[in-house]
Design a protein around this motif. Structure first.
Motif, short mmCIF file in Angstrom:
data_model
loop_
_atom_site.label_atom_id
_atom_site.label_comp_id
_atom_site.label_asym_id
_atom_site.label_seq_id
_atom_site.Cartn_x
_atom_site.Cartn_y
_atom_site.Cartn_z
N SER A 42 -82.42 30.36 -20.43
CA SER A 42 -82.85 29.31 -19.50
C SER A 42 -81.89 28.13 -19.43
O SER A 42 -81.90 27.37 -18.46
N LEU A 43 -81.06 27.96 -20.44
CA LEU A 43 -80.12 26.84 -20.45
C LEU A 43 -78.73 27.22 -19.93
O LEU A 43 -77.87 26.34 -19.76
N ASP A 44 -78.50 28.49 -19.65
CA ASP A 44 -77.16 28.95 -19.25
C ASP A 44 -76.68 28.22 -17.99
O ASP A 44 -77.43 28.04 -17.02
N GLY A 45 -75.41 27.81 -18.03
CA GLY A 45 -74.80 27.14 -16.90
C GLY A 45 -75.26 25.71 -16.70
O GLY A 45 -75.11 25.15 -15.60
N THR A 46 -75.78 25.08 -17.76
CA THR A 46 -76.24 23.68 -17.65
C THR A 46 -75.38 22.77 -18.52
O THR A 46 -74.67 23.22 -19.40
N ASN A 47 -75.45 21.48 -18.25
CA ASN A 47 -74.77 20.42 -19.02
C ASN A 47 -73.25 20.55 -18.98
O ASN A 47 -72.60 20.91 -19.97
N PRO A 48 -72.65 20.26 -17.80
CA PRO A 48 -71.19 20.26 -17.72
C PRO A 48 -70.57 19.30 -18.74
O PRO A 48 -71.06 18.19 -18.94
N PHE A 49 -69.50 19.77 -19.38
CA PHE A 49 -68.83 18.93 -20.38
C PHE A 49 -67.43 19.50 -20.64
O PHE A 49 -67.28 20.70 -20.86
N GLY A 50 -66.43 18.63 -20.63
CA GLY A 50 -65.07 19.05 -20.97
C GLY A 50 -64.53 20.16 -20.10
O GLY A 50 -63.79 21.02 -20.59
N ASP A 76 -79.18 17.78 -21.86
CA ASP A 76 -80.46 17.80 -21.14
C ASP A 76 -81.07 19.18 -21.32
O ASP A 76 -80.53 20.18 -20.84
N LEU A 77 -82.20 19.26 -22.03
CA LEU A 77 -82.83 20.53 -22.34
C LEU A 77 -84.06 20.79 -21.47
O LEU A 77 -84.88 21.66 -21.78
N SER A 78 -84.17 20.08 -20.35
CA SER A 78 -85.39 20.17 -19.55
C SER A 78 -85.65 21.57 -19.01
O SER A 78 -86.81 21.97 -18.84
N SER A 79 -84.61 22.36 -18.78
CA SER A 79 -84.83 23.71 -18.25
C SER A 79 -85.44 24.64 -19.30
O SER A 79 -85.91 25.72 -18.96
N ALA A 80 -85.45 24.22 -20.56
CA ALA A 80 -86.06 25.01 -21.63
C ALA A 80 -87.28 24.31 -22.22
O ALA A 80 -87.74 24.67 -23.30
N SER A 81 -87.83 23.32 -21.50
CA SER A 81 -88.90 22.51 -22.07
C SER A 81 -90.16 23.32 -22.35
O SER A 81 -90.89 23.02 -23.31
N ALA A 82 -90.44 24.33 -21.55
CA ALA A 82 -91.65 25.13 -21.78
C ALA A 82 -91.58 25.84 -23.12
O ALA A 82 -92.59 25.98 -23.82
N ASN A 90 -92.26 15.60 -31.93
CA ASN A 90 -93.38 15.97 -32.79
C ASN A 90 -93.05 17.28 -33.52
O ASN A 90 -93.69 18.31 -33.29
N PRO A 91 -92.04 17.25 -34.40
CA PRO A 91 -91.59 18.49 -35.03
C PRO A 91 -92.62 19.17 -35.93
O PRO A 91 -92.52 20.37 -36.19
N ALA A 92 -93.61 18.43 -36.42
CA ALA A 92 -94.63 19.04 -37.27
C ALA A 92 -95.58 19.93 -36.47
O ALA A 92 -96.20 20.84 -37.03
N ALA A 93 -95.70 19.69 -35.17
CA ALA A 93 -96.56 20.50 -34.30
C ALA A 93 -95.94 20.53 -32.90
O ALA A 93 -96.44 19.89 -31.97
N PRO A 94 -94.86 21.28 -32.72
CA PRO A 94 -94.08 21.19 -31.49
C PRO A 94 -94.67 21.90 -30.28
O PRO A 94 -94.31 21.58 -29.14
N GLY A 95 -95.56 22.88 -30.48
CA GLY A 95 -96.05 23.66 -29.34
C GLY A 95 -94.99 24.64 -28.89
O GLY A 95 -94.21 25.16 -29.69
N GLY A 96 -94.90 24.89 -27.58
CA GLY A 96 -93.89 25.79 -27.06
C GLY A 96 -94.01 27.19 -27.63
O GLY A 96 -95.11 27.70 -27.84
N THR A 97 -92.88 27.83 -27.88
CA THR A 97 -92.86 29.20 -28.38
C THR A 97 -92.40 29.28 -29.83
O THR A 97 -91.73 30.22 -30.24
#
Length: 231
Positions: A42-50, A76-82, A90-97
């Protein structure tokens, strides 16, 4: 007598305040952590840099870059937010997958996918000092500490221990979270980790006993002085 009591109190206070620092390996490849293998591509091709992307396209179709990404360039990790949920806030209870609890972290994963890890660092009562993290990765990784981005690193080739290092500094008492996003864009995947630091623990001094001994010694000296003056 007063000066001796004052000295006894000062020594007792110094003993109470003293700590011992014990060097230790805090995290290595045998350390369990929360694991997320649901990010996919889901993150492929995101965040142009260098002149490339922080997350290159699959199968090296977008290049195989060498990038060192400073702390001021958080991706920017918004495309992988789900999949990632609230892992930074909230690393103690992050949700997600994420895994339901700490599990063994695989050193390789599905080619072209991204995966993520949350390690727990326990500072205990005295905190941690001189904490340093060292990684090897094929192809890249991004590191946060307690939700603060520390930097990223991409390299072609295999995972070489020590190819990417970060100083985490001194950490206070209680729990801290080392959050890692691993990147791959084809060919193979691999990962090594070694986090070291000094455990700061109170010195094992029986303060009540030492205080009583010092006061007893002071009382003995006072008695000798009185006997000498009486003679």
């Amino acid at each position: 007598m007063k000066s001796l009591k004052t000295a006894a109190f000062a020594v007792g206070f110094a003993l109470a305040a003293s700590t011992t620092a014990m060097a230790a390996t805090l995290i290595d490849n045998s350390t369990q952590g929360y694991y997320n293998n649901g990010i996919g591509t889901s993150l492929d091709g995101t965040n142009p840099f260098g002149g490339n992307f922080m997350f290159p396209l699959a199968n090296v179709s977008g290049g195989d870059p060498s990038l060192d990404i400073p702390a001021g360039n958080e991706p920017d990790l918004s495309s992988a937010s789900a999949a990632l949920g609230d892992w930074l806030s909230n690393p103690a209870a992050p949700g997600g997958t994420w895994s339901a609890g700490p599990v063994a972290i695989p050193t390789s994963w599905t080619i072209n996918d991204e995966t993520a890890i949350i390690y727990t660092l326990d500072g205990g009562a005295g905190g941690l000092s001189n904490v340093n993290a060292s990684f090897g990765v094929d192809n890249g990784l991004f590191v946060w500490l307690n939700g603060t981005f520390l930097g990223g690193h991409l390299r072609p080739g295999s995972a070489i221990p020590g190819e990417f290092s970060l100083s985490l500094g001194d950490l206070g008492s209680g729990l801290h979270y080392l959050q890692i996003l691993r990147e791959d864009h084809g060919g193979a995947s691999g990962y090594t980790v070694d986090v070291t630091g000094d455990l700061n623990q109170p010195a094992p001094v029986p303060l009540p006993a030492s205080g009583l001994l010092l006061l007893a010694a002071a009382a003995g000296l006072s008695a000798l002085r009185r006997r000498k003056n009486a003679n």
